[in-house]
Design a protein around this motif. Sequence first.
Motif: not given
Length: 249
Positions: A136-163
Amino acid sequence: MIRLKNEDEINGIRKSCHLLAAMFKEVLPQVKAGMSTKQVDDLCKNFIIGHGGTPAWYSEDFPGAACISVNEEVIHGIPSTKKIIHDGDIVCLDVGIDLDGYISDSTHSVLVGNVPEKVRKLDEVTLEALQAGIVACRTGNRIKDISRAVYEVAAKHGYGVVYDYCGHGVGLDVHEDPSIPNVPDWGGANPRIQPGMVLAIEPMINLGTADVKTAKDGWTVITCDGLPSAHEEHTVAVFEDHTEILTKL
């Protein structure tokens, strides 16, 4: 202020990152049950200094060349002769190198011996989340596109994502703008990703709650429920048409 790096600066950061990757290649296979975390730190320190670098965390007044976090320790674990690694531990090494003024930053988790399957899965998912963040870290995206990509992978397994803690810009200093949260609803700026950015992307994923606290030593961050955490990190450089993983092993 976000500091966009020029070609010469990225070349310098790349050299530092390649040295850090070489250090991990040498040190990670040596992490064994029965070692103290201070012994692991000495391996990192001796490699870095022996190759003309300086441990980057020294500039942050951290008491070690490596942050070595074991099991429920999320980040900033202080190396100690009294902290012994045991069979079944997950040991996270977060290391940076200052090489001629250019900073690298990367984290790898070591699964020591007979690690419970649920902890192995946690680290696998953390690695998957890191890779998703890098994609998700590519020119034209935004920083929170990285955040969203990380979170969605972890959250679907029920893990706690450190904020409470996040990734960041890096390269000319240890910590630079922008902050890169691992949760998309975290407050703060959401700048567009541009060529010349050098970023440390670092999912910190907990087996249980996302909540963390700081231990009495003033450095070590631990999970509030005492369950294990995994941490993986790469430094990447953004170009117009691609993103390069500078610390790739």
